[in-house]
Design an enzyme around this catalytic site. Structure first.
Site, PDB file in Angstrom:
ATOM      1  CD  GLU A  90      -0.935  13.447  -4.042  1.00  0.00           C
ATOM      2  OE1 GLU A  90      -2.104  13.802  -3.886  1.00  0.00           O
ATOM      3  OE2 GLU A  90      -0.544  12.770  -5.020  1.00  0.00           O
ATOM      4  CE1 TYR A 139      -3.921   8.311  -2.084  1.00  0.00           C
ATOM      5  CE2 TYR A 139      -2.837  10.338  -2.791  1.00  0.00           C
ATOM      6  CZ  TYR A 139      -2.774   8.989  -2.472  1.00  0.00           C
ATOM      7  OH  TYR A 139      -1.561   8.326  -2.529  1.00  0.00           O
ATOM      8  CE  LYS A 150      -1.288   6.454   1.450  1.00  0.00           C
ATOM      9  NZ  LYS A 150      -1.179   4.957   1.375  1.00  0.00           N
TER      10      LYS A 150
HETATM   11  P1  NAD Z   1      -2.932   1.492  -7.234  1.00  0.00           P
HETATM   12  O1  NAD Z   1      -4.246   2.171  -7.158  1.00  0.00           O
HETATM   13  O2  NAD Z   1      -2.318   1.215  -8.568  1.00  0.00           O
HETATM   14  O3  NAD Z   1      -3.000   0.099  -6.462  1.00  0.00           O
HETATM   15  C1  NAD Z   1      -3.679  -0.058  -5.255  1.00  0.00           C
HETATM   16  C2  NAD Z   1      -3.905  -1.539  -5.019  1.00  0.00           C
HETATM   17  O4  NAD Z   1      -4.588  -1.699  -3.770  1.00  0.00           O
HETATM   18  C3  NAD Z   1      -4.793  -2.209  -6.094  1.00  0.00           C
HETATM   19  O5  NAD Z   1      -4.208  -3.418  -6.514  1.00  0.00           O
HETATM   20  C4  NAD Z   1      -6.115  -2.438  -5.379  1.00  0.00           C
HETATM   21  O6  NAD Z   1      -6.818  -3.574  -5.861  1.00  0.00           O
HETATM   22  C5  NAD Z   1      -5.656  -2.639  -3.933  1.00  0.00           C
HETATM   23  N1  NAD Z   1      -6.722  -2.307  -2.977  1.00  0.00           N
HETATM   24  C6  NAD Z   1      -7.520  -1.211  -2.984  1.00  0.00           C
HETATM   25  N2  NAD Z   1      -8.408  -1.285  -1.976  1.00  0.00           N
HETATM   26  C7  NAD Z   1      -8.168  -2.445  -1.315  1.00  0.00           C
HETATM   27  C8  NAD Z   1      -8.750  -3.078  -0.190  1.00  0.00           C
HETATM   28  N3  NAD Z   1      -9.780  -2.518   0.457  1.00  0.00           N
HETATM   29  N4  NAD Z   1      -8.247  -4.258   0.222  1.00  0.00           N
HETATM   30  C9  NAD Z   1      -7.205  -4.829  -0.428  1.00  0.00           C
HETATM   31  N5  NAD Z   1      -6.629  -4.301  -1.518  1.00  0.00           N
HETATM   32  C10 NAD Z   1      -7.104  -3.111  -1.950  1.00  0.00           C
HETATM   33  O7  NAD Z   1      -1.961   2.379  -6.326  1.00  0.00           O
HETATM   34  P2  NAD Z   1      -0.396   2.679  -6.470  1.00  0.00           P
HETATM   35  O8  NAD Z   1      -0.213   3.874  -7.299  1.00  0.00           O
HETATM   36  O9  NAD Z   1       0.324   1.433  -6.778  1.00  0.00           O
HETATM   37  O10 NAD Z   1      -0.077   3.107  -4.962  1.00  0.00           O
HETATM   38  C11 NAD Z   1       0.278   2.129  -3.991  1.00  0.00           C
HETATM   39  C12 NAD Z   1       0.556   2.823  -2.667  1.00  0.00           C
HETATM   40  O11 NAD Z   1       1.586   3.789  -2.827  1.00  0.00           O
HETATM   41  C13 NAD Z   1      -0.649   3.581  -2.107  1.00  0.00           C
HETATM   42  O12 NAD Z   1      -0.679   3.401  -0.713  1.00  0.00           O
HETATM   43  C14 NAD Z   1      -0.387   5.023  -2.487  1.00  0.00           C
HETATM   44  O13 NAD Z   1      -0.988   5.906  -1.556  1.00  0.00           O
HETATM   45  C15 NAD Z   1       1.130   5.070  -2.396  1.00  0.00           C
HETATM   46  N6  NAD Z   1       1.796   6.069  -3.255  1.00  0.00           N
HETATM   47  C16 NAD Z   1       1.521   6.121  -4.599  1.00  0.00           C
HETATM   48  C17 NAD Z   1       2.191   7.050  -5.395  1.00  0.00           C
HETATM   49  C18 NAD Z   1       1.963   7.128  -6.885  1.00  0.00           C
HETATM   50  O14 NAD Z   1       2.518   8.018  -7.550  1.00  0.00           O
HETATM   51  N7  NAD Z   1       1.210   6.228  -7.490  1.00  0.00           N
HETATM   52  C19 NAD Z   1       3.136   7.910  -4.809  1.00  0.00           C
HETATM   53  C20 NAD Z   1       3.385   7.824  -3.442  1.00  0.00           C
HETATM   54  C21 NAD Z   1       2.709   6.881  -2.674  1.00  0.00           C
HETATM   55  P1  TYD Z   2      -2.117  12.386 -11.205  1.00  0.00           P
HETATM   56  O1  TYD Z   2      -1.371  11.479 -12.138  1.00  0.00           O
HETATM   57  O2  TYD Z   2      -3.575  12.177 -11.004  1.00  0.00           O
HETATM   58  O3  TYD Z   2      -1.332  12.358  -9.811  1.00  0.00           O
HETATM   59  P2  TYD Z   2      -1.513  13.309  -8.483  1.00  0.00           P
HETATM   60  O4  TYD Z   2      -2.788  14.027  -8.571  1.00  0.00           O
HETATM   61  O5  TYD Z   2      -1.499  12.301  -7.383  1.00  0.00           O
HETATM   62  O6  TYD Z   2      -0.321  14.216  -8.479  1.00  0.00           O
HETATM   63  O7  TYD Z   2      -1.908  13.868 -11.711  1.00  0.00           O
HETATM   64  C1  TYD Z   2      -0.609  14.431 -11.913  1.00  0.00           C
HETATM   65  C2  TYD Z   2      -0.797  15.886 -12.284  1.00  0.00           C
HETATM   66  O8  TYD Z   2      -1.431  15.933 -13.564  1.00  0.00           O
HETATM   67  C3  TYD Z   2      -1.710  16.651 -11.349  1.00  0.00           C
HETATM   68  O9  TYD Z   2      -1.247  17.985 -11.220  1.00  0.00           O
HETATM   69  C4  TYD Z   2      -3.059  16.642 -12.053  1.00  0.00           C
HETATM   70  C5  TYD Z   2      -2.657  16.649 -13.511  1.00  0.00           C
HETATM   71  N1  TYD Z   2      -3.593  15.952 -14.434  1.00  0.00           N
HETATM   72  C6  TYD Z   2      -4.048  16.619 -15.586  1.00  0.00           C
HETATM   73  O10 TYD Z   2      -3.682  17.785 -15.856  1.00  0.00           O
HETATM   74  N2  TYD Z   2      -4.902  15.955 -16.416  1.00  0.00           N
HETATM   75  C7  TYD Z   2      -5.331  14.686 -16.167  1.00  0.00           C
HETATM   76  O11 TYD Z   2      -6.145  14.140 -16.952  1.00  0.00           O
HETATM   77  C8  TYD Z   2      -4.846  14.007 -14.997  1.00  0.00           C
HETATM   78  C9  TYD Z   2      -5.287  12.605 -14.670  1.00  0.00           C
HETATM   79  C10 TYD Z   2      -3.969  14.692 -14.159  1.00  0.00           C
END
Ligand code: NAD
Ligand code: TYD
Length: 350
Positions: A133, A156, A160
């Site tokens: 992103e 967000y 990042k």
């Molecule tokens: P998540 O929100 O499920 O987990 C985040 C974790 O970080 C939680 O366990 C939370 O308790 C912990 N955390 C938050 N604030 C904290 C703090 N101040 N100190 C210590 N711990 C803290 O997130 P996720 O989806 O597992 O994402 C993990 C990483 O991967 C993030 O850095 C995110 O930017 C990156 N990422 C996520 C996605 C995705 O699709 N979910 C994709 C690409 C990158």
């Molecule tokens: P999301 O899972 O929040 O991931 P990101 O915003 O990091 O891509 O959302 C995925 C896509 O789905 C995004 O285009 C927003 C859309 N979305 C909905 O249409 N409805 C919803 O309730 C949510 C949470 C996301």
């Protein structure tokens, strides 16, 4: 024995990374540092919590003193930094948490590592996990490569992007041995049901509306979370110092076609007549500044380190549905209490 600090290990992706490392590397000591925010859940790690090479530390990365103490207490060889505030919608309603955790928290870890590794950087590694992103939003064509300019558009992604810049700055300025990866949207087990796929599975199961922002035309590139964890393992061990690797599934779906596919799977799994779940699709107000399309070119990672995704999306989605249906208690524990408040403030009373 190597000591590896994994931050955010109680979250969605972090729990998969912790599990993989604890099981695959019995000679590593894995320290999972997590603040346990609403998104952190130790139930995600129940199966490995008693392993001898696993330790949990509850701490906040925003607390610099705590981070320095941690690096003094443990002789840390490597950091895999996943802790973050990760949900775009929450960043729109409450950006400051994102600034503190994602930017200040990351710098606190960089500083603690820099001070503690001062005389012995050579065999260390600071691995920062980031997102596609940061590159902004694509039109109908184009793809993000590692050299695409940063153009974040939500609080967000801006937080990042800022942390990525700081991690690179510590490489150039202090020679901190860093590596970064930027991944596309993950899906799979243990994902908090504020994100599109688990939220929709939960709503379909409970016959509640599936909220689709705008017209559902936004496109995301989806990757199975275990494939991301495998990429993280590879990059942590074999990635080149100072480099960035893009990780993605080469798997673009509009939100509406993804949800239609999910509805078909759910009808089948719940023995409902075809078309039942799709009737729950409800178009709601669009997200502010909603990025239209993400698509990631992961050929550098594929060519240099030999990674590739293991699953087709339809298969991964079906596995994911099976997991959520089999883990009702996990979902029920999360969706009681504060989740209801969040849901109402985001989507209104339904
Ligand atoms: P998540 O929100 O499920 O987990 C985040 C974790 O970080 C939680 O366990 C939370 O308790 C912990 N955390 C938050 N604030 C904290 C703090 N101040 N100190 C210590 N711990 C803290 O997130 P996720 O989806 O597992 O994402 C993990 C990483 O991967 C993030 O850095 C995110 O930017 C990156 N990422 C996520 C996605 C995705 O699709 N979910 C994709 C690409 C990158
Ligand atoms: P999301 O899972 O929040 O991931 P990101 O915003 O990091 O891509 O959302 C995925 C896509 O789905 C995004 O285009 C927003 C859309 N979305 C909905 O249409 N409805 C919803 O309730 C949510 C949470 C996301």
């Amino acid at each position: 024995m190597k000591t590896i600090l994994i931050t955010g290990g109680a979250g969605f992706i972090g729990s998969h990374v912790v599990r993989r490392f604890v099981k695959k590397y019995p000679d590593y000591r894995i320290i999972n540092l997590d603040k346990l925010t609403y998104a952190g859940n130790l139930a995600n790690l129940k199966d490995i919590e008693n392993e001898p090479n696993y330790e949990f530390v509850k701490a906040d990365i925003v607390d610099a003193g705590q981070m320095n103490e941690l690096f003094q207490k443990y002789d840390i060889d490597g950091v895999i930094h996943l802790a973050a505030e990760s949900h775009v919608d929450r960043s729109i309603s409450n950006p400051m948490e994102f600034i503190f955790t994602n930017i200040v928290g990351t710098v606190n870890l960089l500083n603690a590592a820099r001070i503690s590794w001062k005389e012995k950087m050579e065999h260390k590694r600071f691995y920062h996990i980031s997102t596609d992103e940061v590159y902004g939003s694509l039109g109908e064509t184009g793809i993000f490569t590692e050299t695409t300019g940063y153009d974040p558009r939500s609080p967000y992604s801006a937080s990042k992007a800022s942390s990525d810049h700081l991690v690179r700055a510590y490489f150039h300025t202090y020679k901190l041995p860093i590596v970064i990866s930027n991944c596309s949207n993950n899906y799979g087990s243990f994902q908090f049901p504020e994100k599109l796929i688990p939220l929709s599975i939960n709503n379909i199961k409970n016959n509640k509306p599936i909220p689709i922002y705008g017209k559902g035309e936004n496109i995301r590139d989806w990757l199975f979370v275990q494939d991301h964890a495998a990429a993280i393992d590879l990059i942590f061990h074999e990635g080149k110092q100072g480099e960035t690797y893009n990780i993605g599934g080469n798997n673009e779906w509009t939100n509406i076609s993804l949800i239609q596919e999910l509805c078909k799977i759910m009808d089948r799994k719940l023995n409902r007549p075809g078309g039942t779940s799709a009737q729950l699709i409800t178009f709601v107000k669009d997200r502010a500044g909603h990025d239209l399309r993400y698509a990631i070119d992961s050929s550098k990672l594929q060519d240099e380190l030999g990674w590739k995704p293991s699953l087709q999306f339809e298969e991964g989605l079906e596995k994911t549905v099976d997991w959520y249906l089999a883990n009702e208690e996990w979902m029920n524990n999360i969706t009681s209490g504060d989740y209801q408040k969040y849901y109402e403030s985001q989507y209104g009373k339904r």
